[in-house]
Scaffold this active site. Structure first.
Site, PDB file in Angstrom:
ATOM      1  N   ILE A 133     103.635-130.288  52.657  1.00  0.00           N
ATOM      2  CA  ILE A 133     105.231-130.485  52.544  1.00  0.00           C
ATOM      3  C   ILE A 133     105.863-129.740  52.167  1.00  0.00           C
ATOM      4  O   ILE A 133     106.953-129.322  52.443  1.00  0.00           O
ATOM      5  CB  ILE A 133     105.255-132.196  51.991  1.00  0.00           C
ATOM      6  N   ASP A 142     104.692-123.373  37.279  1.00  0.00           N
ATOM      7  CA  ASP A 142     103.794-124.475  37.371  1.00  0.00           C
ATOM      8  C   ASP A 142     104.574-125.773  36.950  1.00  0.00           C
ATOM      9  O   ASP A 142     104.878-125.749  35.801  1.00  0.00           O
ATOM     10  CB  ASP A 142     102.666-123.952  36.530  1.00  0.00           C
ATOM     11  N   ASN A 186     108.326-131.500  44.046  1.00  0.00           N
ATOM     12  CA  ASN A 186     107.296-131.896  45.279  1.00  0.00           C
ATOM     13  C   ASN A 186     106.010-131.819  44.617  1.00  0.00           C
ATOM     14  O   ASN A 186     105.075-132.348  45.302  1.00  0.00           O
ATOM     15  CB  ASN A 186     107.529-131.030  46.466  1.00  0.00           C
ATOM     16  N   SER A 232     106.445-141.714  46.424  1.00  0.00           N
ATOM     17  CA  SER A 232     105.672-142.233  47.446  1.00  0.00           C
ATOM     18  C   SER A 232     105.785-143.815  47.388  1.00  0.00           C
ATOM     19  O   SER A 232     106.183-144.382  46.577  1.00  0.00           O
ATOM     20  CB  SER A 232     103.993-141.795  47.128  1.00  0.00           C
ATOM     21  N   TYR A 236      97.850-142.545  40.578  1.00  0.00           N
ATOM     22  CA  TYR A 236      98.804-141.758  41.488  1.00  0.00           C
ATOM     23  C   TYR A 236      99.795-142.594  41.658  1.00  0.00           C
ATOM     24  O   TYR A 236     101.085-142.228  41.536  1.00  0.00           O
ATOM     25  CB  TYR A 236      97.909-141.407  42.758  1.00  0.00           C
ATOM     26  N   LYS A 273     103.820-142.178  40.341  1.00  0.00           N
ATOM     27  CA  LYS A 273     105.010-142.203  41.235  1.00  0.00           C
ATOM     28  C   LYS A 273     105.958-143.366  40.974  1.00  0.00           C
ATOM     29  O   LYS A 273     107.314-143.110  41.134  1.00  0.00           O
ATOM     30  CB  LYS A 273     104.523-142.216  42.794  1.00  0.00           C
ATOM     31  N   THR A 295      98.720-133.525  55.802  1.00  0.00           N
ATOM     32  CA  THR A 295      98.680-132.244  55.161  1.00  0.00           C
ATOM     33  C   THR A 295      97.245-131.494  54.852  1.00  0.00           C
ATOM     34  O   THR A 295      97.232-130.771  54.100  1.00  0.00           O
ATOM     35  CB  THR A 295      99.245-132.196  53.703  1.00  0.00           C
TER      36      THR A 295
END
Ligand code: NAP
Length: 267
Positions: free
Chosen positions: A13, A57, A85, A147, A166, A170, A201
């Site tokens: 993305i 980074d 992102n 997300s 994860y 988010k 992706t």
């Protein structure tokens, strides 16, 4: 003429944001990548005269300050839109439900480390490093790519009980975005958490276990949205996300929105 900086721009993305934004030659596009020497991204960026590769980074605050300084040298000290992102996860623990997570401090810390470093700490460091440029920009927009996996209604309706670190990272990102939105509103800066949809992706051929996992996820997501056919392309996701970013204003600042620009349809 607008300027954009995108972290995690080497693939998926992030790279598609660079591609679509670079198509408008009036834009200046700053692609923040961990390894600007990588042939994948250097050959890609070579095609566009308005793309500048900058080493940075999201998990390393010093490298982000250097990236912001390199960006300022290109744009004359300003930035219109920052898109954070970058993302990393511990793949092995992704299938685990919360009750299956390691019952020891080090084991648990290890699997939360990557998503927290990129989404939470990385979100703060990236935003704070680029804030002086955004303050001088014309659009004054900061977007964190989040997300719908952090959205409680979607979790309940789909029954997705795995991907805990994860999703938690988010969710934290979404709260940080709301806090930044409140703090920065008096300066006219808008901050958004943006879910890009379920996006393909994967690079190369998908191994059977990935195809199987996607089949299972599709069934779960169809419980939320019965007409869902599968993953969308990066092209579609980014095209829609850019429309949402275009419309971002003081009223929507601080929210989590989907690629459709609302908080009701996530897929
Ligand atoms: N794909 C989906 O279905 C989906 C769904 C919802 C949300 N999202 C979100 O959309 C964003 C992009 O997703 P994606 O699927 O295109 O890519 P991704 O595989 O999650 O990686 C995005 C970028 O993060 C950077 N990155 C990877 N590991 C890192 C690490 N250990 N430390 C620092 N940076 C690291 C890399 O960029 P560099 O090498 O350039 O630094 C990489 O290109 C992510 O924030 C993701 O959570 C994706």
């Amino acid at each position: 003429m607008s300027s954009y900086a995108i972290t995690g721009a080497s693939k998926g993305i992030g790279r598609e944001f660079v591609r679509q934004l670079a198509a408008n030659t009036a834009n200046t596009v700053l692609a923040i990548v961990r390894d600007p020497e990588s042939p994948d991204i250097s050959e890609f960026a070579f095609k566009y005269s308005n793309v500048h590769l900058i080493k940075g980074d999201a998990t390393d605050p010093k490298s982000l300050l250097e990236a912001a300084s390199a960006a300022a040298a290109i744009t004359g000290g300003t930035l219109d839109v920052l898109i954070h992102n970058s993302n990393a996860i511990d793949l092995a623990s992704t299938p685990l439900n919360p009750s299956q997570l390691p019952f020891d401090a080090e084991g648990l810390r290890v699997i939360f480390d990557k998503p927290f470093s990129t989404a939470i700490y990385g979100g703060i460091w990236t935003t704070n490093a680029f804030l002086p440029l955004i303050e001088k920009g014309a659009q004054k927009k900061i977007v964190h790519i989040s997300s719908a996996m952090a959205e409680s209604q979607l979790i309940k309706k789909s029954g997705v009980s795995y991907a805990v670190p994860y999703s938690v990272a988010k969710a934290g990102m979404n709260v940080q975005v709301a806090k930044y939105a409140v703090e920065l509103a008096p300066k006219g800066i808008k901050v958004l958490a943006l879910s890009p949809g379920w996006v393909d992706t994967w690079e190369g051929e998908k191994p059977p276990e990935v195809l199987q996992a996607h089949e299972a996820m599709l069934k779960q997501f169809q419980a939320v949205q019965p007409d869902l056919k599968g993953q969308i392309s990066s092209e579609e996701s980014v095209r829609k996300c850019l429309q949402v970013i275009e419309r971002l204003d003081a009223e929507t600042s601080g929210l989590l929105l989907s690629q459709h620009g609302n908080a009701t349809r996530w897929l």
